[in-house]
Design a protein around this motif. Structure first.
Motif, PDB file in Angstrom:
ATOM      1  N   MET A 219       7.717   3.475  18.224  1.00  0.00           N
ATOM      2  CA  MET A 219       6.977   2.271  18.596  1.00  0.00           C
ATOM      3  C   MET A 219       7.599   1.018  17.994  1.00  0.00           C
ATOM      4  SD  MET A 219       3.058   3.626  18.306  1.00  0.00           S
ATOM      5  CE  MET A 219       2.403   1.985  18.460  1.00  0.00           C
ATOM      6  N   ASP A 220       8.696   1.155  17.277  1.00  0.00           N
ATOM      7  CA  ASP A 220       9.373   0.023  16.654  1.00  0.00           C
ATOM      8  C   ASP A 220       8.459  -0.661  15.639  1.00  0.00           C
ATOM      9  OD1 ASP A 220      11.539  -1.640  16.205  1.00  0.00           O
ATOM     10  OD2 ASP A 220      10.921  -3.093  17.705  1.00  0.00           O
ATOM     11  N   ASP A 221       7.790   0.128  14.820  1.00  0.00           N
ATOM     12  CA  ASP A 221       6.842  -0.391  13.843  1.00  0.00           C
ATOM     13  C   ASP A 221       7.520  -1.006  12.622  1.00  0.00           C
ATOM     14  OD1 ASP A 221       4.636   0.336  15.281  1.00  0.00           O
ATOM     15  OD2 ASP A 221       3.957   1.898  13.921  1.00  0.00           O
ATOM     16  N   GLU A 222       6.837  -1.984  12.067  1.00  0.00           N
ATOM     17  CA  GLU A 222       7.115  -2.531  10.743  1.00  0.00           C
ATOM     18  C   GLU A 222       5.763  -2.666  10.067  1.00  0.00           C
ATOM     19  OE1 GLU A 222       9.968  -3.121   9.231  1.00  0.00           O
ATOM     20  OE2 GLU A 222      11.251  -2.690  10.955  1.00  0.00           O
ATOM     21  N   VAL A 223       5.751  -2.924   8.762  1.00  0.00           N
ATOM     22  CA  VAL A 223       4.478  -3.094   8.069  1.00  0.00           C
ATOM     23  C   VAL A 223       4.170  -4.582   7.945  1.00  0.00           C
ATOM     24  CG1 VAL A 223       3.157  -2.683   5.962  1.00  0.00           C
ATOM     25  CG2 VAL A 223       4.729  -0.947   6.781  1.00  0.00           C
ATOM     26  N   CYS A 224       3.099  -5.000   8.604  1.00  0.00           N
ATOM     27  CA  CYS A 224       2.599  -6.368   8.485  1.00  0.00           C
ATOM     28  C   CYS A 224       1.771  -6.427   7.208  1.00  0.00           C
ATOM     29  CB  CYS A 224       1.735  -6.699   9.699  1.00  0.00           C
ATOM     30  SG  CYS A 224       0.721  -8.176   9.523  1.00  0.00           S
ATOM     31  N   PRO A 225       1.917  -7.484   6.406  1.00  0.00           N
ATOM     32  CA  PRO A 225       1.138  -7.530   5.155  1.00  0.00           C
ATOM     33  C   PRO A 225      -0.365  -7.647   5.374  1.00  0.00           C
ATOM     34  CG  PRO A 225       2.398  -9.546   5.474  1.00  0.00           C
ATOM     35  CD  PRO A 225       2.839  -8.604   6.540  1.00  0.00           C
ATOM     36  N   VAL A 226      -0.802  -8.003   6.586  1.00  0.00           N
ATOM     37  CA  VAL A 226      -2.233  -8.152   6.853  1.00  0.00           C
ATOM     38  C   VAL A 226      -2.827  -6.920   7.524  1.00  0.00           C
ATOM     39  CG1 VAL A 226      -4.000  -9.503   8.085  1.00  0.00           C
ATOM     40  CG2 VAL A 226      -2.063 -10.651   6.989  1.00  0.00           C
ATOM     41  N   ILE A 227      -2.230  -6.475   8.643  1.00  0.00           N
ATOM     42  CA  ILE A 227      -2.842  -5.379   9.402  1.00  0.00           C
ATOM     43  C   ILE A 227      -2.166  -4.034   9.220  1.00  0.00           C
ATOM     44  CG2 ILE A 227      -3.787  -6.921  11.160  1.00  0.00           C
ATOM     45  CD1 ILE A 227      -1.457  -6.001  12.978  1.00  0.00           C
ATOM     46  N   GLY A 228      -1.102  -3.978   8.450  1.00  0.00           N
ATOM     47  CA  GLY A 228      -0.430  -2.707   8.220  1.00  0.00           C
ATOM     48  C   GLY A 228       0.596  -2.409   9.296  1.00  0.00           C
ATOM     49  N   PRO A 229       0.882  -1.128   9.557  1.00  0.00           N
ATOM     50  CA  PRO A 229       1.908  -0.781  10.543  1.00  0.00           C
ATOM     51  C   PRO A 229       1.536  -1.329  11.920  1.00  0.00           C
ATOM     52  CG  PRO A 229       1.297   1.130   9.258  1.00  0.00           C
ATOM     53  CD  PRO A 229       0.319   0.051   8.926  1.00  0.00           C
ATOM     54  N   ALA A 230       2.465  -2.029  12.538  1.00  0.00           N
ATOM     55  CA  ALA A 230       2.253  -2.583  13.874  1.00  0.00           C
ATOM     56  C   ALA A 230       3.592  -2.684  14.577  1.00  0.00           C
ATOM     57  CB  ALA A 230       1.608  -3.965  13.790  1.00  0.00           C
ATOM     58  N   THR A 231       3.543  -2.597  15.892  1.00  0.00           N
ATOM     59  CA  THR A 231       4.772  -2.728  16.650  1.00  0.00           C
ATOM     60  C   THR A 231       5.288  -4.161  16.559  1.00  0.00           C
ATOM     61  OG1 THR A 231       5.819  -2.471  18.802  1.00  0.00           O
ATOM     62  CG2 THR A 231       3.539  -3.198  18.819  1.00  0.00           C
TER      63      THR A 231
ATOM     64  N   CYS B  13       0.850  -1.196   0.000  1.00  0.00           N
ATOM     65  CA  CYS B  13       0.000   0.000   0.000  1.00  0.00           C
ATOM     66  C   CYS B  13       0.885   1.245   0.000  1.00  0.00           C
ATOM     67  CB  CYS B  13      -0.889   0.006   1.237  1.00  0.00           C
ATOM     68  SG  CYS B  13      -1.787   1.550   1.491  1.00  0.00           S
ATOM     69  N   PRO B  14       0.675   2.169  -0.936  1.00  0.00           N
ATOM     70  CA  PRO B  14       1.548   3.353  -0.991  1.00  0.00           C
ATOM     71  C   PRO B  14       1.453   4.223   0.259  1.00  0.00           C
ATOM     72  CG  PRO B  14      -0.271   3.541  -2.555  1.00  0.00           C
ATOM     73  CD  PRO B  14      -0.322   2.158  -2.001  1.00  0.00           C
ATOM     74  N   ALA B  15       0.308   4.219   0.942  1.00  0.00           N
ATOM     75  CA  ALA B  15       0.183   5.031   2.154  1.00  0.00           C
ATOM     76  C   ALA B  15       0.848   4.351   3.348  1.00  0.00           C
ATOM     77  CB  ALA B  15      -1.292   5.285   2.458  1.00  0.00           C
ATOM     78  N   LEU B  16       0.644   3.052   3.500  1.00  0.00           N
ATOM     79  CA  LEU B  16       1.125   2.356   4.687  1.00  0.00           C
ATOM     80  C   LEU B  16       2.610   2.059   4.674  1.00  0.00           C
ATOM     81  CD1 LEU B  16      -1.776  -0.152   5.360  1.00  0.00           C
ATOM     82  CD2 LEU B  16      -1.383   2.095   6.374  1.00  0.00           C
ATOM     83  N   LYS B  17       3.176   1.772   3.501  1.00  0.00           N
ATOM     84  CA  LYS B  17       4.586   1.388   3.496  1.00  0.00           C
ATOM     85  C   LYS B  17       5.502   2.561   3.837  1.00  0.00           C
ATOM     86  CE  LYS B  17       5.301   1.591  -1.518  1.00  0.00           C
ATOM     87  NZ  LYS B  17       5.635   0.793  -2.699  1.00  0.00           N
ATOM     88  N   GLN B  18       4.982   3.797   3.763  1.00  0.00           N
ATOM     89  CA  GLN B  18       5.802   4.948   4.125  1.00  0.00           C
ATOM     90  C   GLN B  18       5.587   5.408   5.569  1.00  0.00           C
ATOM     91  OE1 GLN B  18       5.093   7.928   1.140  1.00  0.00           O
ATOM     92  NE2 GLN B  18       5.974   6.690  -0.473  1.00  0.00           N
ATOM     93  N   VAL B  19       4.489   4.962   6.181  1.00  0.00           N
ATOM     94  CA  VAL B  19       4.167   5.433   7.527  1.00  0.00           C
ATOM     95  C   VAL B  19       5.195   4.968   8.557  1.00  0.00           C
ATOM     96  CG1 VAL B  19       2.653   3.562   8.338  1.00  0.00           C
ATOM     97  CG2 VAL B  19       2.178   5.918   9.020  1.00  0.00           C
ATOM     98  N   VAL B  20       5.870   3.855   8.304  1.00  0.00           N
ATOM     99  CA  VAL B  20       6.841   3.358   9.283  1.00  0.00           C
ATOM    100  C   VAL B  20       8.077   4.247   9.401  1.00  0.00           C
ATOM    101  CG1 VAL B  20       6.102   0.950   9.198  1.00  0.00           C
ATOM    102  CG2 VAL B  20       7.869   1.745   7.644  1.00  0.00           C
TER     103      VAL B  20
END
Length: 144
Positions: free
Chosen positions: A77-89, A62-69
């Motif tokens: 928060m030590d986020d990464e992008v999960c392919p299912v739920i998006g940015p998550a710690t 997702c162009p919006a989510l992959k940049q939010v991290v």
């Protein structure tokens, strides 16, 4: 302001475009993907319509989510992008069972996540035994 989920630490409040239709105003419904119930997810919003042909429907694309991290809050928060739920710690909740003791095919009873997809990607939570009552978790923003 978006708050983090106290279970998985995601700040994403928009399910993916291919998510099954769920009436978020009705309590007691369970998501067939991650097992979340609508009781705690009245803050979610329907994804805008996107053409589904020839595109990836994963959050990592997702162009919006992959940049939010790369945002300061996500980095804190030590986020990464999960392919299912998006940015998550990547830090598990303090009461989460030790994933190092799990087998690769084991499934989380709360989120339905499989251990195999999360090995070496998630970390144990620091001890909260000495935290004062009402303290706020620096990882997910949840109260202890």
């Amino acid at each position: 302001m978006t708050t983090a989920c106290p279970v998985v630490g995601t700040t994403n409040d928009v399910p993916p475009p291919n998510h099954p239709d769920v009436d978020l105003s009705k309590d007691g419904q369970t998501c067939p993907v991650v097992g979340a119930t609508t009781d705690h997810h009245h803050n979610l919003h329907k994804h805008p319509a996107v053409p589904i042909e020839n595109i990836s429907l994963t959050a990592t694309e997702c162009p919006a989510l992959k940049q939010v991290v790369s945002q300061p809050k996500s980095q804190a928060m030590d986020d990464e992008v999960c392919p299912v739920i998006g940015p998550a710690t990547t830090v598990l909740p303090p009461d989460h069972p030790d994933v190092l003791k799990a087998k690769e095919g084991d499934v989380c009873p709360v989120t339905k996540a499989t251990v195999g997809h999360h090995l070496n990607k998630v970390h144990g939570h620091p001890s909260v035994q000495s935290a004062e009552k009402g303290a706020v978790c620096p990882v997910a923003g949840a109260k202890v």
